[in-house]
Design a protein around this motif. Sequence first.
Motif, PDB file in Angstrom:
ATOM      1  N   PRO A  93      -2.789   1.406   2.046  1.00  0.00           N
ATOM      2  CA  PRO A  93      -2.112   2.625   2.532  1.00  0.00           C
ATOM      3  C   PRO A  93      -0.607   2.472   2.748  1.00  0.00           C
ATOM      4  N   GLN A  94      -0.145   1.252   3.058  1.00  0.00           N
ATOM      5  CA  GLN A  94       1.292   1.092   3.328  1.00  0.00           C
ATOM      6  C   GLN A  94       2.148   1.209   2.071  1.00  0.00           C
ATOM      7  N   SER A  95       1.505   1.225   0.899  1.00  0.00           N
ATOM      8  CA  SER A  95       2.278   1.344  -0.336  1.00  0.00           C
ATOM      9  C   SER A  95       2.345   2.792  -0.829  1.00  0.00           C
ATOM     10  N   CYS A  96       1.701   3.710  -0.114  1.00  0.00           N
ATOM     11  CA  CYS A  96       1.655   5.118  -0.547  1.00  0.00           C
ATOM     12  C   CYS A  96       2.358   6.001   0.471  1.00  0.00           C
ATOM     13  N   ALA A  97       3.373   6.735   0.029  1.00  0.00           N
ATOM     14  CA  ALA A  97       4.130   7.620   0.939  1.00  0.00           C
ATOM     15  C   ALA A  97       3.203   8.623   1.620  1.00  0.00           C
TER      16      ALA A  97
END
Length: 744
Positions: A93-97
């Motif tokens: 999730p931390q790689s998706c805005a």
Amino acid sequence: MAVRATMSRFPMEEDVQESSGIPWGITVKPFASKDENGLSPVYGSNGDLLPRCENCYAYFNTYCELDQWAWNCSLCGTLNGLESQAIARYSHPQSCAEMMSSFIDLELPMEGSDEEMMQACPVYVAAVDLSSSEEFLELTKSALQAALEALAPGSLFGLATFSHKMGLYDVQGPIPVVKNVFIPPDMEGTLPTELEDVMPLSQFLAPVETCKDRITAALDTLRPTTSWERTTGAGQGLDGVLMGGRGFGVAMEALFKYLGSEYGNTFALARVFAFISGPPDYGAGQLDTRRYGEQYASKGEDADRALLPEQTPFYKDLAAVAVQAGVCVDIFAVTNEYTDLASLKFLSIESGGTLFLYSNTDDSTLPQDMYRMLSRPYAFGCILRLRTSSEFKPGHSYGHFFPDPQYENVQHIICCDSFATYAYDFDFTSATGFSRYASEQPVLQIAFQYTVIVPPEELSSPRLVSATRGKHLLKRRLRIRTLQFGTARNMNELYDNVDSEVVLSILVHKVILASLEQGVREGRMLLHDWLVILTAQYNDAYKIVQFKNGGSLTAQVDAAFSQCPQLQPLPRLVFALLRNPLLRFHEEGVHPDYRIYLQCLFSALEPSSLHRAIYPVLTSYSTPDKQAYPRHSLSRAALITSDSPIFFLDAFTTLIVFYSSTADPALPFPPPQDCLLRSTINKLKQERSITPKLIFIRGGQDDASAFENYLIEEQHVDGSGFASVVGFVSFLEDVIQSVLEYMK
């Protein structure tokens, strides 16, 4: 993307909304770089991979319930499956805005080849009115000099002129060359020759960085057409009256066709700056200005109603041509004669441009406005889409855009800067309203798709920089904001969450619409009646006024909203709006063109700027370096009771520093550059969409009328009289009487 709502808690159901008297809606600044709390979006890529709801087409967002294989839409509740690609992405999730924030800005892949993407030179064309004066042309030259300084390297610039003939300038040779083509005088006429045959577009559009000196030399050759030229060129006009020879309509039509042939090839957006010194009075699109001089009162007609609509659809139709050609038009009208901006305005507002009006050349801020407009970032080819959860829907939409002919609640904006503001109001889809469960709160989602031109120096990849060699690159982006609102359980809670500035914005849009359709008188009545009904509903909700069986009152009507701080500004704002030239009568000396200019300005302003434009902010200072009081009411009494020597008034388009007649002569006048007051003024000027006029007045020595005219609270709402028995106090008394009539 800044979003503000008229109330931060939405009404629970239709009955509550209708009986509250508060309009329910939002204002949106889609291209603002931050939200209303100063937070930036989370940036990302692969906007085309963002999952969408199969039912309502809303985008996946942080309010959606997500499990391993599927997600529930936060707007309509539909369960949607996830593709394997999305499942893999969302496991990190931390790689998706879209997993990190409800405010995101994603890059979209551009259609077309790399070569087409590079052909993105910004194109600017000045169309200058030569049926004008030397002073007008000097001001126009100054404005275009300012424009040349503001334009980014790689921009292309073209210079055209119009009168009874149209001129195209070639500035790429050693000396500027102009080629003219005569404009036919008849109402249905078009140019006898295509502009492409007069001068190839590649010859007309010159690169700014290499041709700046020659563009300046061409500007210096501009001269007004002589009366002799106009007489022989223009000939006789209507009823044998000699026409002036300002063939604006034909010139614009030809220019759009000329530029449109290269839309998508040479340029992605062209901006046309139309400088005009009076009404178009020659050839197709000429306007009959005699309607301004008619005696409407003697015929029993409402002058305001007669002068607000357009007299011909020519310019509205022409705006559609501009949009098709990828052209945005900014109109700079420098004139004090009747020019019928009611007809001309569509050319600018529907093509994403701006309408500017300057009554004279002496103190005009045109060069500063020009520089400011071109220095700020803008997006183009924009699509704005609002979606809501299923219990409510958008009603009216307001702003300078044109609606999609096929899809509801989709607006197209040709050119949009960070100040441009749009508004929507809402309706319930059923009488049941919102659920009482906290998990099912109202949600709205605003999607803004736009293109920006990225100069070569801002490209992150060195390979791209070397490949572009000075060319600009187009980038298509998708900005999405999803908001969830609480609901108000009762009327008191609803009133406690009102934002009076946003209420004012929606009201201004509604009264402008009513004025255009039914006349200024109707707009005024609508506004007055709205305040009366709101006051009555508030008094009823707070149980301040109740009627006994015999019909007598149990208490005094509270028209000042003393028990609800959020509503307290509204009576003053309505009073000030009724005093504003926007809603003053023709017979009070309000010029119809000025009224149209205000309509265009006010309908694009964000709420806090609109507040200043309608009810200016008056601040006092004990010295130029020390603020005394942040806000006074606009009354002489406020000045007298305050012992401060310096007052600063911010009316959005005008800033006034006023030293009272009793101020200590030792206080420096005007305030020095390094003081707090000056830095406040400079900051305000920097943050404005237009250049405010700055005035310094010394009470007792200078003419103070410019300042005193803003002290409206002792002025009668009808515009007459300055005695103390009229003004805001008597306005409230009138509201109270109307409330009593309404509540009986």
